[in-house]
Design a protein around this motif. Structure first.
Motif, short mmCIF file in Angstrom:
data_model
loop_
_atom_site.label_atom_id
_atom_site.label_comp_id
_atom_site.label_asym_id
_atom_site.label_seq_id
_atom_site.Cartn_x
_atom_site.Cartn_y
_atom_site.Cartn_z
N LEU A 295 50.67 50.38 18.17
CA LEU A 295 51.52 50.27 17.09
C LEU A 295 50.51 50.70 15.97
O LEU A 295 50.71 51.77 15.02
CB LEU A 295 51.94 49.06 16.78
CG LEU A 295 53.44 49.07 17.01
CD1 LEU A 295 53.82 49.50 18.48
CD2 LEU A 295 54.05 47.71 16.37
N LYS A 296 49.39 50.28 16.01
CA LYS A 296 48.33 50.52 14.85
C LYS A 296 47.96 52.15 15.02
O LYS A 296 47.75 52.72 14.11
CB LYS A 296 47.04 49.57 14.74
CG LYS A 296 47.73 48.25 14.34
CD LYS A 296 46.53 47.23 14.34
CE LYS A 296 46.94 45.78 13.91
NZ LYS A 296 46.01 44.85 14.08
N GLN A 297 47.51 52.42 16.21
CA GLN A 297 46.93 53.64 16.42
C GLN A 297 48.01 54.87 16.00
O GLN A 297 47.39 55.78 15.17
CB GLN A 297 46.44 53.70 17.87
CG GLN A 297 45.99 55.16 18.17
CD GLN A 297 44.72 55.53 17.81
OE1 GLN A 297 43.65 54.68 17.42
NE2 GLN A 297 44.70 56.80 17.41
N TYR A 298 49.09 54.56 16.27
CA TYR A 298 50.00 55.70 16.07
C TYR A 298 50.77 55.47 14.67
O TYR A 298 52.00 55.89 14.37
CB TYR A 298 51.00 55.83 17.17
CG TYR A 298 50.38 56.37 18.35
CD1 TYR A 298 49.95 57.61 18.31
CD2 TYR A 298 50.19 55.56 19.36
CE1 TYR A 298 49.07 58.11 19.56
CE2 TYR A 298 49.41 56.09 20.68
CZ TYR A 298 49.09 57.34 20.61
OH TYR A 298 48.32 57.97 21.81
N LYS A 299 50.57 54.47 13.99
CA LYS A 299 51.27 54.00 12.72
C LYS A 299 52.84 53.88 12.99
O LYS A 299 53.64 54.43 12.29
CB LYS A 299 50.80 55.19 11.64
CG LYS A 299 49.52 55.03 11.37
CD LYS A 299 49.02 56.27 10.25
CE LYS A 299 47.72 56.19 9.94
NZ LYS A 299 46.83 56.59 10.92
N LEU A 300 53.23 53.25 14.08
CA LEU A 300 54.81 52.62 14.20
C LEU A 300 54.87 51.78 13.57
O LEU A 300 54.43 50.65 13.43
CB LEU A 300 54.76 52.85 15.88
CG LEU A 300 54.22 53.81 16.43
CD1 LEU A 300 54.29 53.55 18.11
CD2 LEU A 300 55.10 55.11 16.58
N ASP A 301 56.22 51.69 13.28
CA ASP A 301 56.83 50.46 12.36
C ASP A 301 57.11 49.19 13.30
O ASP A 301 57.82 49.43 14.31
CB ASP A 301 58.15 50.99 12.06
CG ASP A 301 58.87 49.92 10.92
OD1 ASP A 301 58.20 48.66 10.74
OD2 ASP A 301 60.00 50.10 10.62
#
Length: 148
Positions: free
Chosen positions: A50-56
Motif C-alpha cells: 500500500l505504501k509503495q504504490y500509494k494506495l488508499d
C-alpha cells in the motif's frame, strides 16, 4: 457458491500473453490483498505494498503477479505484446432433481439463460464398492451407490 462468486477479494483469473503472435500461458502466480474491513488480518507485506504504490488504505486491494516463461532459452526481442485476462469458470447452482428408473426424463432450465433442456436417464442401477478399496479401516464408509 454465491458468496465465493461475489467475493471481490478472490482472484479467479486465467492470464495469458501473446508475445510476437505466440500465446504464452501463465506458469504460476502469487499475490496478496488488503481488506479494510478486517485490518487485523492484513499482513505487513500488504501494508508495504500500500505504501509503495500509494494506495488508499480505506479501499480493498488485491495485488497479483503472474509468471510467463519464455519458450526459448534467451529472452526474445519484443515486437508485439498483448495481455488477456479471463475469468475462471464459475459454478452456478441449478435445479435439484432425483431419478429412479431408466428412461425417466427430467426437464430443467439453464439458471442464467433460461433455455429448456431434457435429461433422459439411460442406465440406472445400484452397485457396491468393495470394502478393500478403502485405505482407512477405522471408518465405516458407505459401500452402496447408484450408477446412472
Amino acid at each position: 457458491m454465491q458468496i465465493e462468486a461475489e467475493n471481490p477479494m478472490a482472484i479467479n483469473i486465467i492470464p495469458e500473453i501473446i508475445l510476437n503472435d505466440k500465446t504464452i500461458s501463465c506458469s504460476h502466480g502469487c499475490g496478496l490483498s488488503w481488506n479494510p474491513c478486517f485490518s487485523e488480518l492484513n499482513g505487513i507485506e500488504s501494508e508495504g505494498v500500500l505504501k509503495q504504490y500509494k494506495l488508499d488504505p480505506a479501499s480493498g486491494w488485491v495485488i497479483w503477479r503472474s509468471a510467463f516463461p519464455w519458450s526459448t532459452t534467451r529472452r526474445p526481442q519484443i515486437s508485439t505484446l498483448s495481455v488477456t485476462i479471463k475469468h475462471d469458470p464459475i459454478e452456478i447452482s441449478g435445479s435439484h432433481f432425483s431419478v429412479s428408473t431408466p428412461g425417466e426424463c427430467i426437464d430443467f432450465s439453464h439458471p442464467i439463460t433460461n433455455c429448456s433442456y431434457t435429461l433422459t436417464v439411460q442406465e440406472y442401477e445400484q452397485q457396491e464398492i468393495p470394502t478393500n478399496r478403502f485405505i482407512n479401516n477405522s471408518y465405516d464408509f458407505p459401500t452402496l451407490y447408484l450408477s446412472t
